[in-house]
Design a protein around this motif. Sequence first.
Motif, short mmCIF file in Angstrom:
data_model
loop_
_atom_site.label_atom_id
_atom_site.label_comp_id
_atom_site.label_asym_id
_atom_site.label_seq_id
_atom_site.Cartn_x
_atom_site.Cartn_y
_atom_site.Cartn_z
N SER A 39 55.51 117.26 32.69
CA SER A 39 54.57 116.58 33.58
C SER A 39 54.97 115.13 33.70
O SER A 39 55.84 114.64 32.96
CB SER A 39 53.13 116.71 33.07
N LYS A 41 53.44 112.51 32.79
CA LYS A 41 53.14 111.67 31.62
C LYS A 41 54.23 111.74 30.56
O LYS A 41 54.36 110.83 29.73
CB LYS A 41 51.79 112.07 31.01
N ASP A 42 55.03 112.80 30.57
CA ASP A 42 56.12 112.92 29.59
C ASP A 42 57.22 111.90 29.87
O ASP A 42 57.72 111.26 28.96
CB ASP A 42 56.70 114.33 29.61
N ASN A 43 57.61 111.80 31.13
CA ASN A 43 58.63 110.82 31.55
C ASN A 43 58.53 110.72 33.06
O ASN A 43 59.08 111.57 33.77
CB ASN A 43 60.03 111.24 31.11
N ALA A 44 57.81 109.71 33.55
CA ALA A 44 57.49 109.63 34.97
C ALA A 44 58.74 109.59 35.84
O ALA A 44 58.82 110.28 36.87
CB ALA A 44 56.61 108.40 35.24
#
Length: 399
Positions: A39, A41-44
Amino acid sequence: MTSILTNTGAMVALQTMKGINANLNQTQAEIATGKSVGSAKDNAAVWAISRVMESDVKGFKGISDSLSVGSATLTVARQASESVTNLLTEMKGKIVAAQAENVDRSKIQTDITALTKQIESVVGAAQFNGLNLVNGSQTTVNVLSSLDRSATGVTSSNISVTAQNLSTSAGAALTNGTLSGASVATGTPVTLNGFTFQGTGGALAKDAPTANPATTTALIAGDAVALKIGSVEGRYIVQEGDTADALVAGLKSSLSTNGLSDTDFTLSLASGALSVANNTNAASAISVTATRGTGGLSALNTLNVTTAPASALSAIEGMLKTSIDAAASFGSVQKRIDIQSEFVGQLTDSLKTGIGVLVDANMEEASARLQALQVQQQLATQSLSIANQQPQSLLSLFR
Protein backbone atom coordinates in the motif's frame (compact mmCIF):
# COMPACT_ATOMS: atom_id res chain seq x y z
CA MET A 1 15.84 4.85 43.52
CA THR A 2 12.92 2.48 43.17
CA SER A 3 9.45 3.94 42.70
CA ILE A 4 6.08 2.24 42.94
CA LEU A 5 4.53 5.03 40.85
CA THR A 6 6.83 4.88 37.84
CA ASN A 7 8.15 1.55 36.58
CA THR A 8 10.79 2.70 34.11
CA GLY A 9 11.98 -0.81 33.32
CA ALA A 10 8.47 -1.94 32.43
CA MET A 11 7.96 1.12 30.22
CA VAL A 12 11.17 0.42 28.31
CA ALA A 13 10.29 -3.27 27.94
CA LEU A 14 6.80 -2.36 26.76
CA GLN A 15 8.09 0.03 24.07
CA THR A 16 10.57 -2.58 22.91
CA MET A 17 7.80 -5.17 22.72
CA LYS A 18 5.58 -2.80 20.71
CA GLY A 19 8.34 -2.26 18.16
CA ILE A 20 8.97 -5.99 17.86
CA ASN A 21 5.25 -6.69 17.40
CA ALA A 22 5.00 -3.98 14.71
CA ASN A 23 7.91 -5.50 12.79
CA LEU A 24 6.44 -8.97 13.28
CA ASN A 25 3.06 -7.84 11.88
CA GLN A 26 4.75 -6.26 8.85
CA THR A 27 6.78 -9.41 8.19
CA GLN A 28 3.69 -11.60 8.50
CA ALA A 29 1.86 -9.29 6.03
CA GLU A 30 4.73 -9.62 3.55
CA ILE A 31 4.59 -13.40 3.83
CA ALA A 32 0.79 -13.45 3.46
CA THR A 33 0.64 -11.06 0.44
CA GLY A 34 4.03 -11.73 -1.11
CA LYS A 35 4.62 -7.96 -1.31
CA SER A 36 6.99 -5.75 0.59
CA VAL A 37 5.08 -2.68 -0.67
CA GLY A 38 1.40 -3.48 -0.48
CA SER A 39 0.00 0.00 0.00
CA ALA A 40 1.01 3.63 -0.26
CA LYS A 41 1.89 3.81 3.46
CA ASP A 42 4.60 1.17 3.03
CA ASN A 43 6.56 3.24 0.50
CA ALA A 44 4.61 5.99 -1.25
CA ALA A 45 7.11 6.60 -4.08
CA VAL A 46 7.62 2.94 -4.98
CA TRP A 47 3.91 2.21 -4.70
CA ALA A 48 3.07 5.10 -7.06
CA ILE A 49 5.60 3.92 -9.66
CA SER A 50 4.35 0.34 -9.47
CA ARG A 51 0.72 1.42 -9.89
CA VAL A 52 1.57 3.40 -13.04
CA MET A 53 3.42 0.40 -14.44
CA GLU A 54 0.52 -1.91 -13.59
CA SER A 55 -1.87 0.40 -15.47
CA ASP A 56 0.47 0.24 -18.47
CA VAL A 57 0.40 -3.55 -18.31
CA LYS A 58 -3.41 -3.42 -18.49
CA GLY A 59 -3.14 -1.02 -21.42
CA PHE A 60 -0.74 -3.31 -23.28
CA LYS A 61 -3.18 -6.18 -22.80
CA GLY A 62 -5.74 -4.13 -24.75
CA ILE A 63 -3.11 -3.30 -27.37
CA SER A 64 -2.28 -6.99 -27.73
CA ASP A 65 -5.97 -7.71 -28.36
CA SER A 66 -6.11 -4.91 -30.93
CA LEU A 67 -3.06 -6.28 -32.75
CA SER A 68 -4.61 -9.75 -32.78
CA VAL A 69 -7.81 -8.42 -34.36
CA GLY A 70 -5.75 -6.38 -36.86
CA SER A 71 -3.69 -9.41 -37.82
CA ALA A 72 -6.83 -11.52 -38.28
CA THR A 73 -8.41 -8.80 -40.44
CA LEU A 74 -5.30 -8.63 -42.60
CA THR A 75 -5.17 -12.41 -42.86
CA VAL A 76 -8.65 -12.38 -44.40
CA ALA A 77 -7.74 -9.52 -46.77
CA ARG A 78 -4.43 -11.11 -47.80
CA GLN A 79 -5.99 -14.50 -48.44
CA ALA A 80 -8.74 -12.86 -50.47
CA SER A 81 -6.12 -11.01 -52.54
CA GLU A 82 -4.20 -14.23 -53.07
CA SER A 83 -7.39 -16.06 -54.07
CA VAL A 84 -8.22 -13.28 -56.53
CA THR A 85 -4.68 -13.55 -57.93
CA ASN A 86 -5.14 -17.30 -58.44
CA LEU A 87 -8.47 -16.76 -60.18
CA LEU A 88 -6.99 -14.05 -62.40
CA THR A 89 -4.10 -16.36 -63.24
CA GLU A 90 -6.57 -19.03 -64.27
CA MET A 91 -8.47 -16.42 -66.28
CA LYS A 92 -5.26 -15.35 -67.98
CA GLY A 93 -4.68 -18.92 -69.16
CA LYS A 94 -8.08 -18.91 -70.81
CA ILE A 95 -7.47 -15.51 -72.40
CA VAL A 96 -4.13 -16.72 -73.77
CA ALA A 97 -5.90 -19.75 -75.22
CA ALA A 98 -8.42 -17.39 -76.84
CA GLN A 99 -5.63 -15.77 -78.84
CA ALA A 100 -5.64 -18.78 -81.17
CA GLU A 101 -7.87 -18.64 -84.22
CA ASN A 102 -9.33 -22.14 -84.08
CA VAL A 103 -10.95 -22.05 -80.60
CA ASP A 104 -14.51 -21.52 -79.44
CA ARG A 105 -14.11 -18.09 -77.92
CA SER A 106 -17.74 -17.88 -76.85
CA LYS A 107 -17.30 -20.83 -74.49
CA ILE A 108 -14.07 -19.31 -73.17
CA GLN A 109 -15.96 -16.07 -72.56
CA THR A 110 -18.53 -18.02 -70.54
CA ASP A 111 -15.75 -19.36 -68.32
CA ILE A 112 -14.31 -15.86 -67.92
CA THR A 113 -17.70 -14.52 -66.87
CA ALA A 114 -18.04 -17.30 -64.30
CA LEU A 115 -14.58 -16.56 -62.91
CA THR A 116 -15.47 -12.85 -62.72
CA LYS A 117 -18.50 -13.66 -60.60
CA GLN A 118 -16.36 -15.84 -58.34
CA ILE A 119 -13.91 -12.98 -57.88
CA GLU A 120 -16.80 -10.73 -56.91
CA SER A 121 -17.93 -13.33 -54.38
CA VAL A 122 -14.45 -13.53 -52.86
CA VAL A 123 -14.11 -9.75 -52.61
CA GLY A 124 -17.58 -9.34 -51.14
CA ALA A 125 -17.07 -12.02 -48.49
CA ALA A 126 -13.58 -10.91 -47.42
CA GLN A 127 -14.65 -9.20 -44.19
CA PHE A 128 -13.64 -9.70 -40.58
CA ASN A 129 -15.97 -8.34 -37.91
CA GLY A 130 -17.69 -6.26 -40.59
CA LEU A 131 -14.48 -4.67 -41.93
CA ASN A 132 -13.66 -5.33 -45.58
CA LEU A 133 -10.29 -4.08 -46.81
CA VAL A 134 -10.62 -5.16 -50.45
CA ASN A 135 -14.04 -3.99 -51.65
CA GLY A 136 -13.27 -0.27 -51.79
CA SER A 137 -15.33 0.65 -48.71
CA GLN A 138 -12.21 1.72 -46.78
CA THR A 139 -9.21 3.88 -47.57
CA THR A 140 -6.99 3.52 -44.50
CA VAL A 141 -7.53 1.69 -41.21
CA ASN A 142 -5.50 2.31 -38.07
CA VAL A 143 -4.53 -0.59 -35.80
CA LEU A 144 -3.66 0.39 -32.21
CA SER A 145 -0.07 -0.76 -31.77
CA SER A 146 1.65 0.89 -28.81
CA LEU A 147 1.38 2.93 -25.63
CA ASP A 148 4.15 5.53 -25.46
CA ARG A 149 4.87 7.06 -22.05
CA SER A 150 7.10 10.08 -21.51
CA ALA A 151 7.70 12.64 -18.80
CA THR A 152 4.84 14.75 -20.15
CA GLY A 153 2.22 12.03 -20.41
CA VAL A 154 1.14 9.03 -22.43
CA THR A 155 0.09 8.73 -26.06
CA SER A 156 -1.02 5.87 -28.29
CA SER A 157 0.52 4.88 -31.62
CA ASN A 158 -1.08 3.17 -34.60
CA ILE A 159 -0.03 1.07 -37.54
CA SER A 160 -1.76 2.40 -40.64
CA VAL A 161 -3.17 -0.16 -43.06
CA THR A 162 -3.88 0.97 -46.60
CA ALA A 163 -6.97 -0.73 -47.98
CA GLN A 164 -6.99 -2.07 -51.53
CA ASN A 165 -9.89 -1.79 -53.96
CA LEU A 166 -10.34 -5.10 -55.76
CA SER A 167 -13.99 -4.51 -56.59
CA THR A 168 -15.21 -4.92 -60.15
CA SER A 169 -17.58 -1.94 -60.20
CA ALA A 170 -16.63 0.50 -62.97
CA GLY A 171 -17.05 4.18 -62.28
CA ALA A 172 -19.26 6.87 -63.69
CA ALA A 173 -20.22 10.10 -61.98
CA LEU A 174 -23.75 10.14 -60.65
CA THR A 175 -25.87 13.27 -60.69
CA ASN A 176 -28.06 12.46 -57.71
CA GLY A 177 -27.48 15.25 -55.26
CA THR A 178 -23.91 16.47 -55.54
CA LEU A 179 -22.91 19.23 -53.13
CA SER A 180 -19.37 20.56 -52.85
CA GLY A 181 -17.76 22.83 -50.29
CA ALA A 182 -20.85 24.43 -48.77
CA SER A 183 -20.21 26.01 -45.38
CA VAL A 184 -23.08 25.11 -43.10
CA ALA A 185 -23.79 26.85 -39.82
CA THR A 186 -24.39 24.95 -36.63
CA GLY A 187 -27.65 23.00 -36.70
CA THR A 188 -28.49 23.99 -40.27
CA PRO A 189 -29.45 20.95 -42.35
CA VAL A 190 -28.55 20.46 -46.00
CA THR A 191 -31.07 18.47 -48.00
CA LEU A 192 -30.06 16.70 -51.20
CA ASN A 193 -32.65 15.09 -53.43
CA GLY A 194 -32.20 12.08 -55.65
CA PHE A 195 -30.74 9.48 -53.25
CA THR A 196 -33.02 6.68 -54.34
CA PHE A 197 -32.29 3.10 -55.33
CA GLN A 198 -32.86 1.15 -58.50
CA GLY A 199 -35.19 -1.47 -57.06
CA THR A 200 -38.31 -1.23 -54.94
CA GLY A 201 -37.13 -3.71 -52.31
CA GLY A 202 -33.61 -2.31 -52.05
CA ALA A 203 -30.62 -1.64 -54.26
CA LEU A 204 -30.40 -3.89 -57.27
CA ALA A 205 -27.27 -5.84 -58.05
CA LYS A 206 -25.30 -4.06 -60.73
CA ASP A 207 -25.69 -7.06 -63.01
CA ALA A 208 -29.40 -7.57 -62.31
CA PRO A 209 -31.51 -7.84 -65.50
CA THR A 210 -33.52 -4.77 -64.52
CA ALA A 211 -30.56 -2.67 -63.41
CA ASN A 212 -29.52 0.15 -65.69
CA PRO A 213 -25.89 1.20 -65.23
CA ALA A 214 -26.50 4.16 -67.54
CA THR A 215 -28.94 5.67 -65.05
CA THR A 216 -27.12 8.30 -63.01
CA THR A 217 -29.99 9.33 -60.76
CA ALA A 218 -30.49 6.18 -58.70
CA LEU A 219 -28.10 3.92 -56.80
CA ILE A 220 -27.30 0.28 -57.47
CA ALA A 221 -24.93 -2.13 -55.74
CA GLY A 222 -21.31 -1.07 -56.11
CA ASP A 223 -22.05 2.65 -56.14
CA ALA A 224 -20.01 4.78 -53.72
CA VAL A 225 -21.44 7.60 -51.61
CA ALA A 226 -18.91 9.90 -49.93
CA LEU A 227 -20.01 12.38 -47.26
CA LYS A 228 -17.48 14.87 -45.94
CA ILE A 229 -18.19 17.01 -42.86
CA GLY A 230 -15.38 19.43 -42.19
CA SER A 231 -12.16 17.49 -42.62
CA VAL A 232 -13.66 14.06 -41.91
CA GLU A 233 -14.98 11.91 -44.74
CA GLY A 234 -17.19 8.86 -44.55
CA ARG A 235 -17.59 6.48 -47.46
CA TYR A 236 -20.06 3.69 -48.08
CA ILE A 237 -20.30 1.18 -50.90
CA VAL A 238 -23.91 0.31 -51.69
CA GLN A 239 -24.67 -3.39 -51.30
CA GLU A 240 -27.35 -5.41 -53.03
CA GLY A 241 -30.67 -5.01 -51.20
CA ASP A 242 -29.61 -1.84 -49.35
CA THR A 243 -32.30 0.60 -48.28
CA ALA A 244 -32.13 4.13 -46.88
CA ASP A 245 -31.41 2.81 -43.38
CA ALA A 246 -28.41 0.78 -44.57
CA LEU A 247 -26.94 3.76 -46.43
CA VAL A 248 -27.35 6.09 -43.45
CA ALA A 249 -25.94 3.50 -41.02
CA GLY A 250 -22.95 2.86 -43.29
CA LEU A 251 -22.11 6.56 -43.65
CA LYS A 252 -22.52 7.15 -39.90
CA SER A 253 -20.28 4.22 -39.07
CA SER A 254 -17.59 5.37 -41.51
CA LEU A 255 -17.66 8.96 -40.20
CA SER A 256 -17.43 7.75 -36.61
CA THR A 257 -14.62 5.34 -37.43
CA ASN A 258 -12.67 8.15 -39.10
CA GLY A 259 -12.88 10.32 -35.98
CA LEU A 260 -16.15 12.28 -36.07
CA SER A 261 -18.31 11.88 -32.98
CA ASP A 262 -21.91 10.88 -33.68
CA THR A 263 -22.98 13.93 -31.66
CA ASP A 264 -21.28 16.26 -34.14
CA PHE A 265 -23.72 15.59 -36.98
CA THR A 266 -27.22 14.42 -37.78
CA LEU A 267 -27.90 12.31 -40.85
CA SER A 268 -31.17 11.02 -42.25
CA LEU A 269 -32.58 9.79 -45.54
CA ALA A 270 -36.27 9.75 -46.38
CA SER A 271 -38.15 9.78 -49.67
CA GLY A 272 -34.92 10.12 -51.61
CA ALA A 273 -33.77 13.24 -49.73
CA LEU A 274 -30.51 13.02 -47.80
CA SER A 275 -30.49 15.51 -44.91
CA VAL A 276 -27.20 16.41 -43.25
CA ALA A 277 -26.91 18.76 -40.25
CA ASN A 278 -23.71 20.04 -38.65
CA ASN A 279 -24.04 20.07 -34.85
CA THR A 280 -20.57 21.38 -34.01
CA ASN A 281 -19.91 24.80 -32.52
CA ALA A 282 -18.39 26.21 -35.70
CA ALA A 283 -19.53 26.19 -39.31
CA SER A 284 -18.15 23.29 -41.32
CA ALA A 285 -18.02 22.58 -45.02
CA ILE A 286 -20.21 19.67 -46.06
CA SER A 287 -19.81 17.87 -49.35
CA VAL A 288 -21.58 14.85 -50.73
CA THR A 289 -20.66 12.99 -53.88
CA ALA A 290 -22.08 9.85 -55.41
CA THR A 291 -20.23 7.84 -58.02
CA ARG A 292 -20.80 4.58 -59.76
CA GLY A 293 -17.57 3.49 -58.14
CA THR A 294 -14.22 2.47 -59.51
CA GLY A 295 -12.56 -0.78 -58.62
CA GLY A 296 -9.10 -2.08 -59.35
CA LEU A 297 -10.71 -4.94 -61.24
CA SER A 298 -13.41 -2.90 -62.96
CA ALA A 299 -12.03 -3.87 -66.36
CA LEU A 300 -13.22 -7.43 -65.75
CA ASN A 301 -16.69 -6.31 -66.82
CA THR A 302 -15.38 -5.22 -70.21
CA LEU A 303 -13.28 -8.30 -71.01
CA ASN A 304 -14.52 -9.90 -74.19
CA VAL A 305 -12.33 -12.49 -75.85
CA THR A 306 -15.01 -13.05 -78.49
CA THR A 307 -14.50 -9.63 -80.07
CA ALA A 308 -11.24 -8.29 -78.59
CA PRO A 309 -8.94 -11.08 -77.36
CA ALA A 310 -5.78 -8.94 -77.63
CA SER A 311 -7.26 -6.17 -75.48
CA ALA A 312 -8.37 -8.75 -72.93
CA LEU A 313 -4.81 -10.07 -72.63
CA SER A 314 -3.44 -6.57 -72.02
CA ALA A 315 -6.14 -5.81 -69.44
CA ILE A 316 -5.66 -9.03 -67.48
CA GLU A 317 -1.96 -8.26 -67.05
CA GLY A 318 -2.77 -4.94 -65.40
CA MET A 319 -5.36 -6.52 -63.09
CA LEU A 320 -2.98 -9.28 -62.12
CA LYS A 321 -0.47 -6.66 -61.08
CA THR A 322 -3.16 -4.91 -59.02
CA SER A 323 -4.10 -8.06 -57.11
CA ILE A 324 -0.48 -9.12 -56.59
CA ASP A 325 0.42 -5.67 -55.27
CA ALA A 326 -2.60 -5.80 -52.93
CA ALA A 327 -1.57 -9.18 -51.50
CA ALA A 328 2.03 -8.01 -51.09
CA SER A 329 0.88 -4.83 -49.34
CA PHE A 330 -1.31 -6.75 -46.89
CA GLY A 331 1.45 -9.28 -46.28
CA SER A 332 4.02 -6.59 -45.43
CA VAL A 333 1.73 -4.83 -42.97
CA GLN A 334 0.62 -8.11 -41.40
CA LYS A 335 4.26 -9.07 -40.85
CA ARG A 336 4.84 -5.74 -39.13
CA ILE A 337 1.77 -6.24 -36.91
CA ASP A 338 2.90 -9.75 -35.95
CA ILE A 339 6.37 -8.43 -35.03
CA GLN A 340 4.79 -5.64 -32.97
CA SER A 341 2.50 -8.16 -31.26
CA GLU A 342 5.50 -10.28 -30.25
CA PHE A 343 7.32 -7.18 -28.98
CA VAL A 344 4.30 -6.06 -26.94
CA GLY A 345 4.17 -9.50 -25.31
CA GLN A 346 7.86 -9.32 -24.39
CA LEU A 347 7.47 -5.74 -23.16
CA THR A 348 4.53 -6.75 -20.96
CA ASP A 349 6.63 -9.53 -19.40
CA SER A 350 9.46 -7.07 -18.75
CA LEU A 351 7.09 -4.61 -17.07
CA LYS A 352 5.71 -7.37 -14.85
CA THR A 353 9.25 -8.34 -13.87
CA GLY A 354 10.06 -4.71 -13.07
CA ILE A 355 6.96 -4.37 -10.91
CA GLY A 356 7.99 -7.51 -9.05
CA VAL A 357 11.46 -6.12 -8.37
CA LEU A 358 9.87 -3.00 -6.87
CA VAL A 359 7.13 -4.44 -4.68
CA ASP A 360 7.60 -8.20 -4.24
CA ALA A 361 8.86 -9.45 -0.90
CA ASN A 362 12.09 -11.44 -0.55
CA MET A 363 10.56 -14.58 0.91
CA GLU A 364 13.87 -16.09 2.10
CA GLU A 365 14.71 -12.88 3.95
CA ALA A 366 11.17 -12.61 5.32
CA SER A 367 11.36 -16.18 6.64
CA ALA A 368 14.64 -15.54 8.47
CA ARG A 369 13.36 -12.25 9.85
CA LEU A 370 10.17 -13.94 11.10
CA GLN A 371 12.18 -16.49 13.11
CA ALA A 372 14.31 -13.76 14.68
CA LEU A 373 11.31 -11.58 15.54
CA GLN A 374 9.48 -14.49 17.15
CA VAL A 375 12.51 -15.07 19.46
CA GLN A 376 12.69 -11.33 20.19
CA GLN A 377 8.98 -11.30 21.01
CA GLN A 378 9.43 -14.12 23.55
CA LEU A 379 12.39 -12.37 25.15
CA ALA A 380 10.50 -9.07 25.29
CA THR A 381 7.60 -10.82 27.01
CA GLN A 382 9.99 -12.25 29.60
CA SER A 383 11.67 -8.87 30.06
CA LEU A 384 8.32 -7.15 30.63
CA SER A 385 7.34 -9.84 33.16
CA ILE A 386 10.59 -9.32 35.12
CA ALA A 387 10.18 -5.55 35.05
CA ASN A 388 6.61 -5.85 36.39
CA GLN A 389 7.77 -8.09 39.28
CA GLN A 390 10.64 -5.78 40.38
CA PRO A 391 8.55 -3.36 42.59
CA GLN A 392 7.32 -6.33 44.65
CA SER A 393 10.82 -6.58 46.22
CA LEU A 394 10.02 -3.40 48.18
CA LEU A 395 7.51 -5.31 50.31
CA SER A 396 10.35 -7.09 52.11
CA LEU A 397 11.59 -3.74 53.41
CA PHE A 398 8.34 -3.17 55.34
CA ARG A 399 8.11 -6.51 57.13
